[in-house]
Design an enzyme around this catalytic site. Structure first.
Site, mmCIF file in Angstrom:
data_model
loop_
_atom_site.group_PDB
_atom_site.id
_atom_site.type_symbol
_atom_site.label_atom_id
_atom_site.label_comp_id
_atom_site.label_asym_id
_atom_site.label_seq_id
_atom_site.Cartn_x
_atom_site.Cartn_y
_atom_site.Cartn_z
ATOM 1 N N LYS A 137 2.389 -3.046 10.069
ATOM 2 C CA LYS A 137 1.458 -2.021 10.238
ATOM 3 C C LYS A 137 0.958 -2.061 11.714
ATOM 4 O O LYS A 137 0.928 -3.161 12.286
ATOM 5 C CB LYS A 137 0.390 -2.452 9.483
ATOM 6 C CG LYS A 137 -0.901 -1.768 9.709
ATOM 7 C CD LYS A 137 -1.157 -0.595 8.775
ATOM 8 C CE LYS A 137 -2.312 0.413 9.344
ATOM 9 N NZ LYS A 137 -3.417 0.197 8.194
ATOM 10 N N ASP A 277 -6.599 3.574 0.427
ATOM 11 C CA ASP A 277 -7.525 2.963 1.317
ATOM 12 C C ASP A 277 -8.327 2.278 0.592
ATOM 13 O O ASP A 277 -9.684 2.399 1.325
ATOM 14 C CB ASP A 277 -7.579 3.846 2.413
ATOM 15 C CG ASP A 277 -8.153 3.032 3.752
ATOM 16 O OD1 ASP A 277 -8.025 1.892 3.698
ATOM 17 O OD2 ASP A 277 -8.726 3.640 4.587
HETATM 18 C C1 NCD Z 1 -10.986 -0.408 6.877
HETATM 19 C C2 NCD Z 1 -11.545 -1.799 6.180
HETATM 20 O O1 NCD Z 1 -12.353 -1.906 5.729
HETATM 21 O O2 NCD Z 1 -10.728 -2.628 6.059
HETATM 22 N N1 NCD Z 1 -11.998 0.481 6.889
HETATM 23 C C3 NCD Z 1 -11.924 1.855 6.739
HETATM 24 O O3 NCD Z 1 -12.911 2.429 6.611
HETATM 25 N N2 NCD Z 1 -10.807 2.260 6.335
HETATM 26 C C4 NCD Z 1 -10.559 -0.764 8.108
HETATM 27 C C5 NCD Z 1 -9.854 0.312 8.833
HETATM 28 O O4 NCD Z 1 -8.532 0.554 8.188
HETATM 29 O O5 NCD Z 1 -10.251 0.735 9.927
HETATM 30 ZN ZN ZN Z 2 -6.902 1.100 5.596
#
Ligand code: NCD
Ligand code: ZN
Length: 396
Positions: A137, A277
């Site tokens: 990543k 995510d």
């Molecule tokens: C992610 C996290 O909380 O780990 N948060 C997000 O809003 N996607 C961090 C990130 O990927 O920037």
């Molecule tokens: Zn993420």
């Protein structure tokens, strides 16, 4: 186990089949079965290949008040994901072989299969080599501490990483964000274009994480060996929700306006796969400005609900949640219901109506940006390596 009375999604069609499961694999796919031994009645439900979510933050070690490998894996299983890939942005990021080893050990308590993205740091080339991870990543631009790297280092990472393995890119240009104070589509586009050029020069497969707009999708896909990931919140939420949700609506990249969301729907055929995510934070942390949504338990139901409303085809859902992630992340025996493949299967009830309630979710953070939404379609059961770990909406 002989799974009968199901419609199995095979080669683009839901067919009445009997699935014979043995030693964790799909041993045989039959048209019918007359025996009694080991028979499990699938209640006429649809069987899909287990979901693969290549973008989750399970928070262990270092932030287990938000989630850990056990609770995160329960969320995955209840949400229809039999395999997930954990991100490296822990408080102490996963950028050394030693830390990856520790994570692998900690993840043994999980109910689903967990794989890992390894973090690229400015100068951890030897650690990448030593760790030999399945995926790398790279945070282009936005990141914290040790995972914030220069373009030069990013390109060197691409050059050095195993050509057969994917490199996932967080594409938001930090310089642009700092200069303008905006984290908008332009910030993402600059980074996508930059990443594509690097990937082209080094001839690598890259995956653009969480595209949010038609522009990012088209820019990413202007190159054949670049994959475009979309997160469900850019399909099902917009700036309107951000207003209603207050701090709960904070996420990176931010929710875009409604017209951007509508445009995304017109370009979904170009997206390669869905990553939830899943980025859980406690409500108390959200109130202090933490960014990210939990997503493992709502992603598939949102898609099934969209199918029920005539907005998506079943083939699209299976392709983006299972077939394509299996291909991109080199899971050769997953992604399809096929003789010889791993018996990672989910049974879904397309007719089941339910209301999203944060306090009924498995994730430790126990809230959802979709709170109160009624969805039609839910995961009834999950089979991992031939073992039924979730059935009738409950853990076994
Ligand atoms: C992610 C996290 O909380 O780990 N948060 C997000 O809003 N996607 C961090 C990130 O990927 O920037
Ligand atoms: Zn993420």
């Amino acid at each position: 186990m002989i799974l009968t009375n199901v419609k199995a999604y095979i080669n683009g069609e839901a067919k009445e089949r009997v699935l014979e499961i043995k030693d964790g694999r799909i041993e045989k796919i039959r048209n019918s079965y007359s025996g009694k031994e080991g028979v499990v009645d699938g209640k006429g439900l649809l069987v899909l290949p287990g979901g693969i979510d290549s973008h989750v933050h399970l928070r262990e070690p270092g932030a287990t008040q938000k989630e850990d490998f056990y609770t995160g894996s329960r969320a995955a299983i209840a949400g229809g994901f039999t395999t997930v890939m954990d991100m490296p942005n822990n408080p102490v990021p996963t950028i050394t072989a030693e830390r990856l080893k520790e994570k692998i050990k900690l993840s043994k308590k999980a109910l689903c299969e967990i794989h890992f993205h390894f973090g690229a740091a400015e100068n951890n080339f030897n650690e990448v080599k030593k760790a030999d991870p399945e995926s790398l990543k790279i945070y282009m631009g936005q990141s914290t501490g040790e995972m914030r790297i220069t373009d030069k280092s990013a390109e060197k990472h691409m050059q050095m990483f195993d050509r057969e393995r994917p490199i996932v890119i967080h594409a938001e240009d930090q310089q642009y964000i700092e200069r303008t104070g905006k984290r908008d589509i332009r910030a993402a586009l600059i980074a996508v274009e930059k990443a594509n050029k690097m990937a082209e020069r080094t001839d690598r497969v890259i995956c653009i994480a969480h595209t949010t707009s038609k522009q990012e999708i088209l820019s990413a896909k202007s190159r054949k060996k670049t994959m475009a990931e979309i997160a469900p919140h850019y399909m099902f939420l917009s700036a309107k929700d951000r207003e209603k949700l207050g701090n709960l609506g904070l996420v990176y990249p931010p929710l875009r306006d409604e017209s951007t969301r509508m445009e995304v729907w017109k370009h979904l055929d170009k997206v390669d796969y869905i990553g939830s995510d899943h980025a859980p934070h406690l409500i108390s942390e959200k109130n202090q400005g933490a960014h990210g949504f939990p997503g493992l338990e709502t992603t598939l139901p949102l898609l099934l609900d969209a199918y029920n409303r005539g907005l998506l085809e079943l083939g699209w859902i299976v392709e983006k949640t299972s077939e394509n992630p299996a291909e991109v992340f080199n899971f050769n025996k997953k992604g399809h219901i096929r003789e010889g493949n791993t018996a990672d299967l989910i049974l879904v009830d397309m007719k089941k109506e339910w209301k999203v309630r944060g306090d009924e979710l498995e994730t430790k953070c126990r809230w959802s940006p979709y709170e109160g939404r009624t969805l039609k379609g839910k995961v009834f059961g999950t089979i991992k390596n031939g073992e039924t770990i979730y059935w009738n909406y409950n853990f076994q």
